[in-house]
Scaffold this motif. Sequence first.
Motif, mmCIF file in Angstrom:
data_model
loop_
_atom_site.group_PDB
_atom_site.id
_atom_site.type_symbol
_atom_site.label_atom_id
_atom_site.label_comp_id
_atom_site.label_asym_id
_atom_site.label_seq_id
_atom_site.Cartn_x
_atom_site.Cartn_y
_atom_site.Cartn_z
ATOM 1 N N VAL A 104 -38.584 -9.550 41.858
ATOM 2 C CA VAL A 104 -37.946 -9.256 43.081
ATOM 3 C C VAL A 104 -36.789 -10.252 43.254
ATOM 4 O O VAL A 104 -35.704 -10.122 43.785
ATOM 5 C CB VAL A 104 -38.979 -9.156 44.201
ATOM 6 N N ALA A 105 -37.191 -11.423 42.907
ATOM 7 C CA ALA A 105 -36.246 -12.708 42.976
ATOM 8 C C ALA A 105 -35.164 -12.571 42.378
ATOM 9 O O ALA A 105 -34.035 -12.658 42.608
ATOM 10 C CB ALA A 105 -36.909 -13.928 42.787
ATOM 11 N N GLN A 106 -35.419 -11.954 41.058
ATOM 12 C CA GLN A 106 -34.284 -11.635 39.810
ATOM 13 C C GLN A 106 -33.452 -10.598 40.580
ATOM 14 O O GLN A 106 -32.266 -10.468 40.505
ATOM 15 C CB GLN A 106 -34.948 -11.497 38.770
ATOM 16 N N GLY A 107 -34.222 -9.459 41.227
ATOM 17 C CA GLY A 107 -33.227 -8.559 41.546
ATOM 18 C C GLY A 107 -32.407 -8.750 42.738
ATOM 19 O O GLY A 107 -31.107 -7.842 42.901
ATOM 20 N N GLU A 108 -32.889 -9.704 43.639
ATOM 21 C CA GLU A 108 -31.980 -9.990 44.737
ATOM 22 C C GLU A 108 -30.861 -10.603 44.328
ATOM 23 O O GLU A 108 -30.016 -10.886 45.396
ATOM 24 C CB GLU A 108 -32.946 -11.050 45.559
ATOM 25 N N THR A 109 -30.686 -11.054 43.192
ATOM 26 C CA THR A 109 -29.517 -11.751 42.628
ATOM 27 C C THR A 109 -28.303 -10.804 42.038
ATOM 28 O O THR A 109 -27.261 -11.459 41.607
ATOM 29 C CB THR A 109 -29.815 -12.981 41.513
ATOM 30 N N CYS A 110 -28.626 -9.740 41.891
ATOM 31 C CA CYS A 110 -27.687 -8.543 41.210
ATOM 32 C C CYS A 110 -27.524 -7.348 41.978
ATOM 33 O O CYS A 110 -27.594 -6.312 41.318
ATOM 34 C CB CYS A 110 -28.349 -8.526 39.593
ATOM 35 N N GLY A 111 -27.406 -7.499 43.349
ATOM 36 C CA GLY A 111 -27.123 -6.336 44.026
ATOM 37 C C GLY A 111 -25.503 -5.901 43.926
ATOM 38 O O GLY A 111 -24.713 -6.622 42.787
#
Length: 521
Positions: A104-111
């Motif tokens: 989730v933390a990784q995904g929050e950086t690549c919106g």
Amino acid sequence: MAALLDLLLHGLKGLAIYADKARALDARNTVADMFLIEGLFTTVTNVDFDPVQLAGKLRRCYDLKEQVKALYEGAWREKQGGTPAAITDGPAAWVIADTLEGLVAQGETCGVKSLHSDPDILSSIEIIIYGLKGMAAYANHACILGKTDEEVFAFFHSALAATTDPNKGLMDFVGIAMECGKLNIKVMGMLNEGHVERYGHPVPTKVQLGTRKNKGILVSGHDLRMLEEILKQTEGKGIDIYTHGEMIPAHGYPALKKYPHLYANFGGAWQDQHKEFQSFPGAIIFNTNCIQRPADSYKDRLFTWGEVGWPGVKHIAGWHFDEVINKALECPDLPDAPGKEILTGFGHNAVLGVADKVIEAVKGGAVKHFFLIGGCDGAKSGRNYYTEFAEKVPKDCIILTLACGKYRFNKLEFGDIGGIPRLLDVGQCNDAYSAVQIALALAGAFNCGVNDLPLSFILSWYEQKAHVILLSLLYLGIKDIKLGPMLPAYLSPNVLQFLVSNFNISQIGTVDADLKASLGQ
């Protein structure tokens, strides 16, 4: 889930980068080719809401990316000698986190807003990505029917990889978007071919909208092969099969309608499922997108299949539906409540089979205009426009419709013109291919371009499959499309102006004004 889906798209870009490089060296991984399509389909609106299921897809995405990376490096050594330069940043360098929280933390950086700083280039990149997502849905259905194409796989790789290339400019992306529209026509043609080879050409068919006293399974989605398997596995078991949403065109295919227990269509468009499903006492299964948060009243008899997922809902893997069948047998019978009948099955073969009659009606003045009214439906206000438009279409005009947008008006009575029904249900959203074939055939018959026909496109949109069909229409050069209820938020002002200037695309207005404009009044 939003963050996980952003991360999956990020991971798929990394996979595409290496697959594109490997393909340039004649090295391919067919498993990765298929997964890229499945993964993109997963990111379409209302497909997968299960974080555990999605975490598994992320792990598979990473593993395949590393395999294709090794494939590329091996092909380089064989053909070029040495080792290619390492990619140290961006999606190709992604290393998967170990925990769900980490993902989730990784995904929050690549919106979305991380894709580009220029708003116009960002807009064009989004157009391509949403086009690829929509095309992936159709390609997935085609693959299930055994229809694949190397040009299509190659385009998925190159186009998705291109969205990460900082050296590409606005017009580069415009060209890729048009190419996406072109390739989507090919993909829809492949899917049509798969349907016709397996099930025959759709024929005009009356579809029952009521229920009868028997056990029941409700199938929602788009995938006809999955419906076929359920029909086979429920033969002789006292279970009726009901279609929902985009499955209603199944009733028009000869090889499916031969099953007497393919009984009726239940309910309407996808956004009403949370109300309608509570009154369906049997088992329910989704085979593609459009699932909503299920109510407790039916969650225990709900199943998902394919790329669909919802937390706490049983997912069926593979082609055996015993659990769904057993649940249906445990449930109460449906009520004996026959309903009205409506017509479906007007694919291009059926319409062109009476083309001479249609052409004569146009030449003789009995038919003045054609309206294609359809697309994705949705729950927000403003979509009653399409019902009102259909109701106000003059009696000397024919309406073509497709996708779930037809549920706004397909139960209304429109009558006929000289035996030709005024409302022709062409099929699912992917059957835009049939609508295009009808338009092209009419243009050929009248020796003119599609834009010169008495034909207007009044389209509703909601998600990425509608978006890629719009790209296909633009690739064909079709102009004056009315789109609504609102224009896509990812169109920057400059990109929107480009579409207006080149295609005269516009947002729907009032029904009366739009009707007058379409009819040249």
